[in-house]
Design an enzyme around this catalytic site. Structure first.
Site, PDB file in Angstrom:
ATOM      1  CG  ASP A 103      -2.574   5.326  -4.993  1.00  0.00           C
ATOM      2  OD1 ASP A 103      -3.673   4.854  -4.661  1.00  0.00           O
ATOM      3  OD2 ASP A 103      -1.486   4.885  -4.586  1.00  0.00           O
TER       4      ASP A 103
HETATM    5  N1  URA Z   1      -0.179   0.514  -5.970  1.00  0.00           N
HETATM    6  C1  URA Z   1      -0.069   1.761  -5.480  1.00  0.00           C
HETATM    7  O1  URA Z   1       0.614   1.978  -4.481  1.00  0.00           O
HETATM    8  N2  URA Z   1      -0.726   2.738  -6.103  1.00  0.00           N
HETATM    9  C2  URA Z   1      -1.482   2.550  -7.204  1.00  0.00           C
HETATM   10  O2  URA Z   1      -2.063   3.500  -7.737  1.00  0.00           O
HETATM   11  C3  URA Z   1      -1.578   1.259  -7.717  1.00  0.00           C
HETATM   12  C4  URA Z   1      -0.912   0.242  -7.089  1.00  0.00           C
END
Ligand code: URA
Length: 236
Positions: A103
């Protein structure tokens, strides 16, 4: 292989710039000036020099990046900076892309490569590659919540696979998962009424984050790291 293909595979310049450099007499093969970009070369044995720089042929590159916050895991985006903006143009010309997604506000270990087969295999659900993340939470994680998450929680109709949590404090720890659903960890924590406030990936399969890399820094994988990753992906 054609000289211009060899040089563009290596990301030294675009095909038109390579043709121009040849016409200008600034490319040599085994010491002799080569004016035609379509000249055949042996990419393994010929010594190719482009504008004074010896070019070592390699089709694929593998980078370990310490992703900073605020970067999107993509090669382009309408308005946010992307992880490939952190790399020299040479790698972008070689077609490098992130292997999987983090993310925008997740930090830490990211593998980037232009090796589609390896990336595909590592990300295939049946590969069950373990990813470990250090998380920080808004509230302490109860023992019941740890058990529930480890057994599998419902995130929008999907029940997550068993995973492992090691708490380092009541509201932070490391979680190891073997899948990669959209916003998976955030949604797993939400499923038990909590909220992620920080998330950092610390390993991806056998690849561990490199503490000598500051956020935004990168390096190429070592031959050993690549060998281990290829083995995990069942590639020789
Ligand atoms: N899980 C999440 O919520 N975000 C990420 O970036 C990776 C795994």
């Amino acid at each position: 292989m054609r000289l211009d293909k060899m040089l563009s595979d290596c990301g030294v310049a675009s095909r038109s710039e390579i043709a121009e450099a040849c016409r200008a007499g600034t490319v040599t093969v085994n010491g002799a000036v080569v004016k035609r970009a379509d000249t055949r070369v042996n990419e393994e044995t010929d010594e190719v020099v482009y504008r004074g720089q010896t070019v070592r042929y390699r089709r694929f590159v593998y980078l370990l990046l310490n992703k900073p916050e605020g970067y999107v895991s993509a090669t382009e985006d309408g308005h946010d900076p992307v992880v490939t903006d952190l790399l020299p143009a040479e790698y972008r010309r070689m077609g490098i892309f992130p292997c999987g997604r983090l993310d925008k506000y997740t930090t830490g270990l990211m593998l980037l490569t232009n090796d589609g087969e390896l990336s595909h295999r590592l990300l295939a659900p049946k590969s069950h590659v373990t990813k470990r993340y250090r998380f920080g939470l808004e509230a302490p994680l109860t023992a019941e919540a740890v058990c529930a998450i480890e057994a599998g929680v419902n995130i929008g109709g999907y029940v997550t696979k068993p995973c492992k949590i090691e708490l380092e404090a009541p509201d932070r720890g490391v979680i190891a998962i073997t899948e990669g659903k959209y916003h998976q960890i955030k949604r797993m924590m939400e499923a038990v009424g909590n909220r992620v406030v920080s998330l950092e990936r610390v390993s991806f399969g056998s690849l561990a984050s490199d503490v000598s890399l500051a956020r935004g820094e990168w390096r190429e994988l070592t031959p050993e790291e690549l060998f281990r990753l290829r083995s995990e992906a069942n590639l020789k």
